[in-house]
Design an enzyme around this catalytic site. Sequence first.
Site, short mmCIF file in Angstrom:
data_model
loop_
_atom_site.label_atom_id
_atom_site.label_comp_id
_atom_site.label_asym_id
_atom_site.label_seq_id
_atom_site.Cartn_x
_atom_site.Cartn_y
_atom_site.Cartn_z
N CYS A 247 0.86 -1.13 -0.10
CA CYS A 247 -0.01 -0.17 0.11
C CYS A 247 0.84 1.17 0.13
O CYS A 247 1.02 1.71 1.00
CB CYS A 247 -1.01 0.01 1.14
SG CYS A 247 -1.87 -1.56 1.34
N ALA A 249 1.34 4.67 -1.58
CA ALA A 249 1.30 5.96 -1.49
C ALA A 249 1.29 6.51 -0.09
O ALA A 249 0.72 5.95 0.88
CB ALA A 249 -0.06 6.33 -2.28
N LYS A 253 8.25 5.61 2.17
CA LYS A 253 8.68 4.37 2.55
C LYS A 253 9.37 3.57 1.36
O LYS A 253 10.24 2.99 1.43
CB LYS A 253 7.82 3.65 3.30
CG LYS A 253 7.27 4.13 4.85
CD LYS A 253 6.31 3.17 5.26
CE LYS A 253 5.71 3.82 6.73
NZ LYS A 253 4.81 5.05 6.49
N GLU A 271 -0.58 0.43 -5.27
CA GLU A 271 -1.63 1.35 -5.17
C GLU A 271 -2.98 1.25 -5.69
O GLU A 271 -2.89 1.15 -6.87
CB GLU A 271 -0.85 2.72 -5.11
CG GLU A 271 -1.70 4.12 -4.59
CD GLU A 271 -2.20 3.78 -3.06
OE1 GLU A 271 -3.27 3.75 -2.86
OE2 GLU A 271 -1.53 3.28 -2.13
N ASP A 298 -5.25 -3.36 -6.82
CA ASP A 298 -5.33 -3.64 -5.50
C ASP A 298 -4.52 -4.78 -5.18
O ASP A 298 -4.47 -5.87 -5.41
CB ASP A 298 -6.85 -4.30 -5.41
CG ASP A 298 -7.29 -4.54 -4.01
OD1 ASP A 298 -6.73 -4.47 -2.99
OD2 ASP A 298 -8.60 -4.76 -3.73
N ASP A 318 1.89 -1.24 4.82
CA ASP A 318 1.42 -0.46 5.54
C ASP A 318 0.19 0.37 5.21
O ASP A 318 0.02 1.07 4.54
CB ASP A 318 2.56 0.97 5.52
CG ASP A 318 2.40 2.01 6.22
OD1 ASP A 318 2.49 1.93 7.75
OD2 ASP A 318 2.01 3.17 5.76
N CYS A 380 0.18 3.78 11.45
CA CYS A 380 0.33 4.89 12.53
C CYS A 380 -0.81 5.08 13.34
O CYS A 380 -1.47 6.12 13.52
CB CYS A 380 0.52 6.43 11.71
SG CYS A 380 -0.60 6.46 10.27
#
Length: 508
Positions: A247, A249, A253, A271, A298, A318, A380
């Site tokens: 993932c 965008a 990273k 993405e 996907d 992420d 996060c």
Amino acid sequence: MVSSKTAATTASCAKRSKEQRLSKADRSSYFARREAAKVLQCVLQGDAKRRAVGSIKSLVYSPSVRNKKATFALVCQTLKHLSIIKDVLDSARILNAKWKRQEGLMYIITYDILFGQEISSYGDAEKFLLLQKDAIQLALARLLVRKKVKRVEDLMALYQIPDVSKPRFVRVNTLKLDVESAFHELGKQNMVQKDDMVPDLLILPPGSDLHDHPLVRNGSVFMQGKASSMVAVALGPEPGWEVLDACSAPGNKTVHLAALMKGKGKIIACELDNERVKRLEDTVRLSGAANIEVLHGDFLNLNPMDPSYSKVRAILLDPSCSGSGTTAERLDHLLPSYAAGDATDVAGTERLNKLAAFQKKALEHALSFPAVEKVVYSTCSIHQIENEDVIKSVLPLAASHGFQLATPFPHWPRRGLPVFEGSEHLLRTDPVEDKEGFFVALFVRKSIARSLEQPIETRKNKKVKSAKRNVTMNYNKSVMPFPFTRLSKLLLHSHLRLQTCKKLNMST
């Protein structure tokens, strides 16, 4: 006598001359408002859908934004006053369907009219709102009465949000510049320190303004938080590997992975969202990484058995999360959803359950790729449901695929919540102590951990011996395998005893 035609021509020339004198400053303000409006519109649409294309900062730092400092200030100030601006425009009832479709620009210009700089009627939107200036100011006066305050300053204080002070972290893009050169260049204007855990990370004082710094603009450094920079290091891909960023965008990273791999090997950056793909491509171009292939699709639809992914050795996952650990850093506290109370609602049930279900599904999918040796899962978020609970739920599946938890950054003091055996191998950062809340989990294939235990005598040649010694050294620096730390010594000694006995029997 001057003819009427000559007089008209003179008047026309004078008008053009006046417009030209005004145009330089006015055009600059005009374009600044358009850049800010574009960022604001993107932020508001993402907030409404609960799927942001990027944070306010990442959108402002996009290469397409020229005047980053002015744009950032205008977007932030408009957001801080957005509740007032919306109330004023709703009360004044001046926006027709045409202008409502450009709400970002309307908010920006209204902010300038009420709280910002004086503006001229350069631009159709500016002309329209300036004609409605009396109605706008009357609506503001009514709002003051309704909120029972006497001054605009008192009204603003009702919506005032304290700023969060934290160091400015800068990650050096080693594809373009070495750390020492970046340290020296940034040190000309700022106090700079090297981070003690992430080798390519530099620390500057809070509030250091790098919006228009040449190193930021040319992609030699990226403004990226410490916790975010720890994720790629935890995965530890080697040059020449094939890596999948599930993932990707906005891509910070992703390009960090490319730098760690020294531009060698291949990174598949996946993405799904159209706008986020554009942001990812911008980041990749800015970084100068030539080994990144952007895949618009996907991640969950990728077939692990497809030969295209048969060489993928590491996956960075992420996924979308609540963002609860970086609300201050991302300036999410300025968004309408936060002001409406959704910030506390984020900890609530429905949205978090949906996020956790997706996160679990994505992690299970990542663990199913047959050639993968390492998987990093990061969020996060500060919520257990998105972090420890997700990891605990996939442990049986991970074990069936031959994975075990390993410990990224063993000396880091804050580990996972003690909700299951082995949670001490997880990594957390704290929103108060570290100024951002992050979570990192590292899965390592058991066969890889076992290969590190074999004694040197069994290795076939010097090339293999050297390569495995390097893997062992690098592996031990960043991760500790679990639970082989004690068993490895027993296996090593038993193997050596067996080899010794065989040699003695052969000699007799």
